[in-house]
Motif scaffolding. Structure first.
Motif, PDB file in Angstrom:
ATOM      1  N   SER A 218       0.857  -1.182   0.000  1.00 36.93           N
ATOM      2  CA  SER A 218       0.000   0.000   0.000  1.00 36.93           C
ATOM      3  C   SER A 218       0.894   1.233   0.000  1.00 36.93           C
ATOM      4  O   SER A 218       2.121   1.126  -0.069  1.00 36.93           O
ATOM      5  CB  SER A 218      -0.922   0.006   1.223  1.00 36.93           C
ATOM      6  OG  SER A 218      -0.159   0.076   2.413  1.00 36.93           O
ATOM      7  N   PHE A 219       0.258   2.387   0.069  1.00 34.24           N
ATOM      8  CA  PHE A 219       0.970   3.642   0.247  1.00 34.24           C
ATOM      9  C   PHE A 219       0.555   4.226   1.579  1.00 34.24           C
ATOM     10  O   PHE A 219      -0.614   4.185   1.949  1.00 34.24           O
ATOM     11  CB  PHE A 219       0.644   4.652  -0.858  1.00 34.24           C
ATOM     12  CG  PHE A 219       1.402   4.424  -2.130  1.00 34.24           C
ATOM     13  CD1 PHE A 219       2.737   4.770  -2.232  1.00 34.24           C
ATOM     14  CD2 PHE A 219       0.774   3.875  -3.233  1.00 34.24           C
ATOM     15  CE1 PHE A 219       3.440   4.568  -3.408  1.00 34.24           C
ATOM     16  CE2 PHE A 219       1.462   3.668  -4.412  1.00 34.24           C
ATOM     17  CZ  PHE A 219       2.800   4.012  -4.500  1.00 34.24           C
ATOM     18  N   VAL A 220       1.520   4.778   2.312  1.00 35.99           N
ATOM     19  CA  VAL A 220       1.209   5.486   3.550  1.00 35.99           C
ATOM     20  C   VAL A 220       1.627   6.944   3.364  1.00 35.99           C
ATOM     21  O   VAL A 220       2.633   7.236   2.709  1.00 35.99           O
ATOM     22  CB  VAL A 220       1.895   4.867   4.787  1.00 35.99           C
ATOM     23  CG1 VAL A 220       1.335   3.473   5.058  1.00 35.99           C
ATOM     24  CG2 VAL A 220       3.393   4.798   4.623  1.00 35.99           C
TER      25      VAL A 220
ATOM     26  N   SER B 153       9.585   6.282  -2.166  1.00 31.76           N
ATOM     27  CA  SER B 153       8.611   7.344  -1.926  1.00 31.76           C
ATOM     28  C   SER B 153       8.321   8.122  -3.207  1.00 31.76           C
ATOM     29  O   SER B 153       9.124   8.126  -4.138  1.00 31.76           O
ATOM     30  CB  SER B 153       9.111   8.305  -0.846  1.00 31.76           C
ATOM     31  OG  SER B 153      10.237   9.013  -1.299  1.00 31.76           O
ATOM     32  N   VAL B 154       7.170   8.760  -3.210  1.00 35.67           N
ATOM     33  CA  VAL B 154       6.739   9.571  -4.341  1.00 35.67           C
ATOM     34  C   VAL B 154       6.319  10.931  -3.807  1.00 35.67           C
ATOM     35  O   VAL B 154       5.536  11.006  -2.862  1.00 35.67           O
ATOM     36  CB  VAL B 154       5.531   8.936  -5.061  1.00 35.67           C
ATOM     37  CG1 VAL B 154       5.093   9.789  -6.240  1.00 35.67           C
ATOM     38  CG2 VAL B 154       5.819   7.543  -5.509  1.00 35.67           C
TER      39      VAL B 154
ATOM     40  N   VAL C  75       4.714   6.849   0.816  1.00 36.81           N
ATOM     41  CA  VAL C  75       5.759   5.834   0.849  1.00 36.81           C
ATOM     42  C   VAL C  75       5.162   4.484   0.499  1.00 36.81           C
ATOM     43  O   VAL C  75       4.108   4.093   1.026  1.00 36.81           O
ATOM     44  CB  VAL C  75       6.424   5.784   2.245  1.00 36.81           C
ATOM     45  CG1 VAL C  75       7.457   4.669   2.313  1.00 36.81           C
ATOM     46  CG2 VAL C  75       7.052   7.127   2.585  1.00 36.81           C
ATOM     47  N   HIS C  76       5.844   3.762  -0.395  1.00 34.55           N
ATOM     48  CA  HIS C  76       5.470   2.398  -0.779  1.00 34.55           C
ATOM     49  C   HIS C  76       5.734   1.496   0.423  1.00 34.55           C
ATOM     50  O   HIS C  76       6.859   1.433   0.922  1.00 34.55           O
ATOM     51  CB  HIS C  76       6.306   1.995  -1.995  1.00 34.55           C
ATOM     52  CG  HIS C  76       5.940   0.699  -2.595  1.00 34.55           C
ATOM     53  ND1 HIS C  76       6.884  -0.174  -3.069  1.00 34.55           N
ATOM     54  CD2 HIS C  76       4.746   0.125  -2.840  1.00 34.55           C
ATOM     55  CE1 HIS C  76       6.291  -1.236  -3.579  1.00 34.55           C
ATOM     56  NE2 HIS C  76       4.990  -1.077  -3.451  1.00 34.55           N
ATOM     57  N   PHE C  77       4.717   0.792   0.879  1.00 29.64           N
ATOM     58  CA  PHE C  77       4.736   0.136   2.190  1.00 29.64           C
ATOM     59  C   PHE C  77       4.395  -1.344   2.065  1.00 29.64           C
ATOM     60  O   PHE C  77       3.383  -1.708   1.455  1.00 29.64           O
ATOM     61  CB  PHE C  77       3.697   0.847   3.067  1.00 29.64           C
ATOM     62  CG  PHE C  77       3.651   0.420   4.492  1.00 29.64           C
ATOM     63  CD1 PHE C  77       4.642   0.804   5.385  1.00 29.64           C
ATOM     64  CD2 PHE C  77       2.594  -0.332   4.959  1.00 29.64           C
ATOM     65  CE1 PHE C  77       4.581   0.432   6.720  1.00 29.64           C
ATOM     66  CE2 PHE C  77       2.519  -0.707   6.293  1.00 29.64           C
ATOM     67  CZ  PHE C  77       3.518  -0.328   7.174  1.00 29.64           C
TER      68      PHE C  77
END
Length: 144
Positions: free
Chosen positions: A62-64, A95-96, A117-119
């Motif tokens: 997920s993304f956080v 991260s993006v 952040v890619h999590f």
């Protein structure tokens, strides 16, 4: 409004979404409450990065949200809708960074810098992007 946001248009963004305003979004001054703008930014991010027709994330990822910096420029008034623009400005290891903007009736009302952040949901830690993910994210740097 600074030089970076001056002249922004919805068409400048790879991701474009909208939200319907609710009466409950308003505050005692009669405009949409500042806290609701975070929800607008969330709508824009989700529409772009969680597209079910073109998935970016694999199962278990997920993304956080790591950062949300909102600049309030003009009032948003109920009733109506807002349009939300989202584009990638930088892709890191995991991260993006995104630029986002909220418009009502074509007028820029807010801009934001957002970092997600890619999590990995199993390890509960950040996860580096694959080459495929990086290419897709970098494709969202320019307008759609």
């Amino acid at each position: 409004m600074n030089e970076e946001t001056k002249g922004l248009r919805l068409e400048d963004f790879a991701g474009q979404a909208y939200d319907k305003l609710r009466y409950g979004d308003t505050d005692r001054q009669g405009h949409v409450n500042n806290a609701v703008f975070a929800t607008f930014m969330e709508t824009g991010r989700v529409e772009l990065i969680y597209n079910p027709d073109d998935p970016l994330l694999g199962d278990g990822f997920s993304f956080v949200l790591a950062k949300l910096d909102i600049n309030y420029i003009a009032e948003v008034l109920w009733p109506g809708t807002v349009e939300i623009g989202t584009r990638v400005t930088r892709v890191g290891r995991s991260s993006v960074t995104m630029q986002q903007a909220v418009f009502q009736n074509g007028r820029l009302c807010a801009s934001a810098e957002t970092v997600v952040v890619h999590f990995d949901q199993t390890t509960r830690k950040s996860q580096a992007f694959s080459d495929e993910q990086r290419a897709k994210l970098e494709g969202w740097i320019s307008a759609g």
